[in-house]
Design an enzyme around this catalytic site. Structure first.
Site, mmCIF file in Angstrom:
data_model
loop_
_atom_site.group_PDB
_atom_site.id
_atom_site.type_symbol
_atom_site.label_atom_id
_atom_site.label_comp_id
_atom_site.label_asym_id
_atom_site.label_seq_id
_atom_site.Cartn_x
_atom_site.Cartn_y
_atom_site.Cartn_z
ATOM 1 N N HIS A 1 0.815 -1.205 0.000
ATOM 2 C CA HIS A 1 0.000 0.000 0.000
ATOM 3 C C HIS A 1 0.856 1.264 0.000
ATOM 4 O O HIS A 1 0.333 2.376 0.028
ATOM 5 C CB HIS A 1 -0.910 -0.026 1.231
ATOM 6 C CG HIS A 1 -2.103 0.860 1.147
ATOM 7 N ND1 HIS A 1 -2.381 1.817 2.093
ATOM 8 C CD2 HIS A 1 -3.098 0.953 0.225
ATOM 9 C CE1 HIS A 1 -3.483 2.458 1.767
ATOM 10 N NE2 HIS A 1 -3.941 1.951 0.643
ATOM 11 N N LYS B 1 3.241 4.470 -0.970
ATOM 12 C CA LYS B 1 3.149 5.457 -2.036
ATOM 13 C C LYS B 1 4.363 6.379 -1.961
ATOM 14 O O LYS B 1 4.486 7.184 -1.036
ATOM 15 C CB LYS B 1 1.845 6.245 -1.916
ATOM 16 C CG LYS B 1 0.599 5.369 -2.019
ATOM 17 C CD LYS B 1 -0.645 6.072 -1.551
ATOM 18 C CE LYS B 1 -1.862 5.177 -1.664
ATOM 19 N NZ LYS B 1 -1.839 4.060 -0.704
ATOM 20 N N ASP C 1 15.726 11.831 -8.475
ATOM 21 C CA ASP C 1 17.168 12.004 -8.255
ATOM 22 C C ASP C 1 17.570 11.849 -6.796
ATOM 23 O O ASP C 1 18.592 12.407 -6.368
ATOM 24 C CB ASP C 1 17.641 13.365 -8.788
ATOM 25 C CG ASP C 1 17.697 13.412 -10.312
ATOM 26 O OD1 ASP C 1 17.612 12.328 -10.931
ATOM 27 O OD2 ASP C 1 17.814 14.516 -10.868
ATOM 28 N N HIS D 1 -9.762 10.701 1.798
ATOM 29 C CA HIS D 1 -8.722 9.697 1.572
ATOM 30 C C HIS D 1 -7.418 10.065 2.277
ATOM 31 O O HIS D 1 -6.441 9.317 2.216
ATOM 32 C CB HIS D 1 -8.482 9.511 0.067
ATOM 33 C CG HIS D 1 -7.846 8.214 -0.305
ATOM 34 N ND1 HIS D 1 -6.514 8.103 -0.642
ATOM 35 C CD2 HIS D 1 -8.353 6.962 -0.364
ATOM 36 C CE1 HIS D 1 -6.236 6.838 -0.916
ATOM 37 N NE2 HIS D 1 -7.330 6.117 -0.757
ATOM 38 N N LYS E 1 -4.590 10.554 5.145
ATOM 39 C CA LYS E 1 -4.179 9.689 6.250
ATOM 40 C C LYS E 1 -3.090 10.425 7.038
ATOM 41 O O LYS E 1 -1.960 10.582 6.550
ATOM 42 C CB LYS E 1 -3.659 8.360 5.722
ATOM 43 C CG LYS E 1 -4.649 7.647 4.774
ATOM 44 C CD LYS E 1 -3.892 6.974 3.656
ATOM 45 C CE LYS E 1 -4.766 6.569 2.501
ATOM 46 N NZ LYS E 1 -5.980 5.889 2.736
ATOM 47 N N ASP F 1 -0.150 16.741 19.754
ATOM 48 C CA ASP F 1 0.247 17.886 20.595
ATOM 49 C C ASP F 1 0.643 19.108 19.788
ATOM 50 O O ASP F 1 1.423 19.947 20.254
ATOM 51 C CB ASP F 1 1.391 17.491 21.528
ATOM 52 C CG ASP F 1 0.931 16.568 22.652
ATOM 53 O OD1 ASP F 1 -0.295 16.499 22.885
ATOM 54 O OD2 ASP F 1 1.780 15.910 23.276
#
Length: 566
Positions: free
Chosen positions: A191, A193, A198, A463, A465, A470
């Site tokens: 999952h 991403k 470079d 979508h 996440k 704090d």
């Protein structure tokens, strides 16, 4: 006490025998199909590694110049990508600026207008000598989306598929059937991403690549969050990429394509013939031996008129950071608990337990499980405020996940957790319309100008996440706060210690809560969805915006689906 369907109750006794025989026959057929297909031996792979001298490239030198201007001790810099336009233009900037390597790691890359733009740029980069490596989870590379794999036949481009499924790529159902003998492995997915240029600049976060992640989906568009990173932390991201790229579960795409797959690639035609005829440049022309793909038909799109993000001037926050990443073996065969205590989610929960004042959670699929609930309870007993932003039933693209989340709503509210559910109306969703970049402007990138919008009636779905602790620690990545992310999928997340960046992210989330989300409250015999003060929409006493059919579906799924499968 059980009830039965009145329709079924009136059936004659032989109906049930016929039904039983039918399902047994299907099960036997599926079981036989599942046992026939197998994966080839993953041999002869050539290991490769990230580019280890980013400082000699223009992108690397730009990082050094930006750091000198900032006079900072920190060696990593960040910029939040909270709208569809910057999410796209930042990726274009990395492709156009790269001189040595481009490394992409994704759960899904869909074959549509937005990826036609991105893959065209990747092809151009490869033709100017840039090495392009694309690591893609294999689950979604079927049907039309398999056309993305055509890029693997370009010089300087390599594509590997992670944890592949046996069988041809004509449709998803067929591939699932051929994998029924190994459901446990099929459930585990890569999952992660990452988008790296470079080894100097990179992007991680929640977005896959496709129209619905860039505000141009026909039926649905995702409100998402990425972070652009530069400097030392990108090398850590590159090391993680290499671990997956060189793992035994990463198969070169050419070893997995059967004759039927190749025939489908030959037959492919552009989705829009008119657009293809008018466009000045082809996208994804595959240059291969005539004996391999002799008759591939190229397509084209109008090239994006909006320029890439200017990396010389984009605001950067320099801050200490570390990378949380799962090992590739988490996706491999074996017990779900093999990496217990060592996953991205475990690390995130450990950070949350150190909170003193406030924990802000953004998770589209929020299925806590017993351990997470225990941690939330401990934090609340210490007086730590916990706020959760997740999807409403109407905005959730995974009804089964909502069924799992719904089990915990009452207990969450009882312990004092503040729960917000985002609406499905795209008019109020930040980052699509009314945010930093209206949805129409992002669509113009692909349609060539205003008036070509195709997503006006689409629904918005959360979508993003992230967890903010704090007001000083931000964790942004691919992980959801659910047992699937903890036990099944491999994930990646950036931990950034910066009050300024945490405040920026918090303001964005609070804007969503204040304009596009209901606050969930307990009621005598259920729940009450309270609209924000002054909102154009009102309170609700049942799942807002969800159809009766969808509500019934979730009620049916609720008692049966285990948390770790959602």
């Amino acid at each position: 006490m059980t009830t039965s369907s009145p329709t079924i109750a009136k059936r004659p006794p032989q109906f049930f025998w016929l039904l039983l025989v039918r399902w047994c026959t299907i099960a036997l057929l599926l079981g036989g199909a599942g046992g026939c297909a197998s994966l080839p031996a993953n041999e002869g792979r050539t290991p490769s590694t990230f580019f280890a001298q980013p400082e000699i490239t223009p992108l690397g030198q730009l990082v050094q110049a930006r750091r000198a201007q900032a006079t900072t001790r920190s060696d990593s810099a960040f910029h939040l990508l909270d709208d569809v336009e910057t999410a796209l233009t930042s990726r274009l900037a990395l492709i156009d600026g790269a001189q040595r390597t481009l490394d992409l790691q994704y759960y899904a890359i869909h074959a549509d207008a937005s990826t036609e733009v991105l893959l065209q740029r990747l092809r151009d980069a490869a033709r100017r000598g840039v090495r392009v490596r694309i690591l893609l989870d294999d689950f979604n590379s079927v049907g039309a989306d398999a056309q993305v794999l055509r890029l693997a036949f370009e010089p300087n481009v390599q594509i590997r598929l992670f944890n592949p499924l046996p069988g041809n790529r004509s449709n998803m159902i067929g591939r699932i059937i051929t994998s029924l003998h190994d459901v446990g492995r099929m459930q585990k997915r890569m999952h992660n991403k990452l988008f790296l240029a470079d080894s100097a600049w990179g992007i991680t976060g929640g977005r896959n690549l496709g129209d619905q992640y860039f505000g141009t989906g026909d039926k649905q568009n995702f409100v998402d969050l990425d972070v652009l990173a530069a400097g030392r932390i990108v090398r850590d991201m590159a090391v993680s990429f290499d671990r997956f790229w060189n793992d035994e579960l990463a198969y070169p795409v050419q070893t997995l394509l059967d004759p039927e797959d190749l025939d489908e690639l030959r037959k492919w035609q552009p989705a829009s013939a008119a657009r293809a005829a008018e466009a000045p440049k082809p996208v994804l022309p595959v240059t291969v031996s005539p004996t391999v793909l002799p008759s591939v038909t190229p397509t084209a799109v109008v090239q994006a008129e909006r320029p890439p993000m200017d990396l010389r001037t984009v605001p950067l926050v320099w801050a200490p950071a570390t990378l949380l990443v799962d090992a590739p073996g988490k996706v491999g065969p074996g017990d779900d608990e093999v990496n217990a205590g060592e996953t991205v989610i475990d690390g995130l929960l450990n950070l949350m337990q150190q909170a003193q004042r406030d924990v802000l959670i953004i998770s589209p699929y929020f299925v806590p499980g017993e351990r997470m609930m225990a941690i939330y309870g401990q934090l609340r007993k210490r007086g730590v405020r916990i706020r959760v932003l997740t999807n409403s039933l109407a905005s959730n693209d995974a009804p089964a996940a909502h069924a799992g989340y719904a089990r915990y709503r009452e207990d969450l509210l009882a312990m004092g957790v503040e729960v917000y559910e985002m609406r499905s109306d795209p008019e109020t969703a930040p980052g699509l319309q009314g945010g930093h970049a209206p949805e129409r402007r992002a669509r113009d990138l692909f349609t060539g100008g205003p008036g070509g919008s195709k997503g006006g009636s689409s629904r918005a779905s959360l979508h993003s996440k992230a967890v903010i602790i704090d007001g000083r620690l931000s964790v942004i990545g691919s992980m959801n706060l659910d047992l699937r992310s903890q036990l099944k999928n491999s994930e990646v997340g950036l931990v950034i210690r910066s009050g300024a960046l945490a405040q920026e992210a918090t303001q964005q989330v609070e804007q969503t809560m204040a304009t596009a989300a209901y606050r969930l409250e307990r009621k005598d015999h259920g729940f009450h969805w309270r609209a924000p003060p002054g909102a154009a929409f009102g309170d609700e006493d049942s799942e807002p915006g969800a159809s009766t059919k969808l509500r019934l579906l979730v009620r049916m799924l609720g008692p049966f689906a285990p948390d770790q499968m959602l």
